[in-house]
Structures are given as structure tokens and as C-alpha cells.
Design a protein around this motif. Sequence first.
Motif, mmCIF file in Angstrom:
data_model
loop_
_atom_site.group_PDB
_atom_site.id
_atom_site.type_symbol
_atom_site.label_atom_id
_atom_site.label_comp_id
_atom_site.label_asym_id
_atom_site.label_seq_id
_atom_site.Cartn_x
_atom_site.Cartn_y
_atom_site.Cartn_z
ATOM 1 N N GLU A 1 0.822 -1.208 0.000
ATOM 2 C CA GLU A 1 0.000 0.000 0.000
ATOM 3 C C GLU A 1 0.859 1.262 0.000
ATOM 4 O OE1 GLU A 1 -3.808 -1.719 2.520
ATOM 5 O OE2 GLU A 1 -1.978 -1.122 3.581
ATOM 6 N N ALA A 2 1.946 1.245 0.776
ATOM 7 C CA ALA A 2 2.841 2.395 0.824
ATOM 8 C C ALA A 2 3.508 2.606 -0.533
ATOM 9 C CB ALA A 2 3.892 2.205 1.913
ATOM 10 N N ALA A 3 3.951 1.526 -1.166
ATOM 11 C CA ALA A 3 4.579 1.636 -2.484
ATOM 12 C C ALA A 3 3.595 2.193 -3.501
ATOM 13 C CB ALA A 3 5.100 0.270 -2.925
ATOM 14 N N GLN A 4 2.361 1.764 -3.419
ATOM 15 C CA GLN A 4 1.339 2.266 -4.347
ATOM 16 C C GLN A 4 1.106 3.760 -4.136
ATOM 17 O OE1 GLN A 4 -2.443 0.301 -3.950
ATOM 18 N NE2 GLN A 4 -3.219 1.145 -5.861
ATOM 19 N N LYS A 5 1.045 4.210 -2.888
ATOM 20 C CA LYS A 5 0.828 5.633 -2.611
ATOM 21 C C LYS A 5 2.026 6.477 -3.027
ATOM 22 C CE LYS A 5 -1.518 7.178 0.926
ATOM 23 N NZ LYS A 5 -2.769 7.708 0.513
ATOM 24 N N LEU A 6 3.245 5.935 -2.860
ATOM 25 C CA LEU A 6 4.455 6.672 -3.223
ATOM 26 C C LEU A 6 4.813 6.525 -4.700
ATOM 27 C CD1 LEU A 6 6.730 5.818 -0.165
ATOM 28 C CD2 LEU A 6 5.777 8.052 -0.737
ATOM 29 N N LYS A 7 4.113 5.639 -5.394
ATOM 30 C CA LYS A 7 4.414 5.355 -6.809
ATOM 31 C C LYS A 7 5.858 4.861 -6.956
ATOM 32 C CE LYS A 7 0.492 7.130 -8.347
ATOM 33 N NZ LYS A 7 -0.618 6.457 -7.795
ATOM 34 N N CYS A 8 6.220 3.925 -6.097
ATOM 35 C CA CYS A 8 7.551 3.330 -6.170
ATOM 36 C C CYS A 8 7.392 1.812 -6.081
ATOM 37 C CB CYS A 8 8.455 3.849 -5.051
ATOM 38 S SG CYS A 8 8.032 3.262 -3.408
ATOM 39 N N TYR A 9 8.515 1.125 -6.171
ATOM 40 C CA TYR A 9 8.478 -0.331 -6.068
ATOM 41 C C TYR A 9 8.488 -0.769 -4.609
ATOM 42 C CZ TYR A 9 9.589 -0.387 -11.022
ATOM 43 O OH TYR A 9 9.555 -0.210 -12.375
#
Length: 102
Positions: A19-27
Motif C-alpha cells: 500500500e505504501a509503495a502504491q501511494k508513493l508510486k515506487c516499487y
Amino acid sequence: MTRRTYCRCTTVQNYDYSEAAQKLKCYRRWLQNNISRLPHQKIGDAVAFCDCELALIQAMSTVLPDGVLDEGDGQDLTPQEPPARHLKTIRPSGARRSRAVS
């Protein structure tokens, strides 16, 4: 228990790696590989991120080219014109090698 000084969240909203990666647009893998350098919560073996921690990660990852911020307070984000170049300072980039055409 003391509250984290950087956290301004009024409601607990924790995110896992995905979820954090999705919000930050990172892997997700980038978060996992850099977890020791990133703000996060450790709850047992689980890692969690709140919105304030995601904002800190984003700020840590922000790259500002030279000259973007003014020397003063750092609040002026208006683009500035590059300094004028005088004709005397302009130099050729280098000699070109041309092939002789027969």
C-alpha cells in the motif's frame, strides 16, 4: 506513551509495504531494501507506514537541481532566468572531425 513529534495524523491509517509503495508510486522492493533508512513503524515483525511517514519519505527522496531554491529562506520556488552569457564567454564545443568524401 509519547506521540511521534513529526506525526500529525488524527486517525490511525497504517499502510503495509504494498500500500505504501502504491501511494508513493515506487516499487515495494525499494521500500524493503531501504527500510533501515526510512521512517516507519515496527509492530512485531510487521512494518507499517502512516501518511506522515510517507510524506517524510517523499521529502527525503526529493531532488532539487542547483539554483532552484533561493539562497535565502528556501521558500521562493519561482523559476529564475539563467544569467545572461556574454558573447566573449561563448566557446565552441570542440572540433568536429569530418570524413573526406571521395
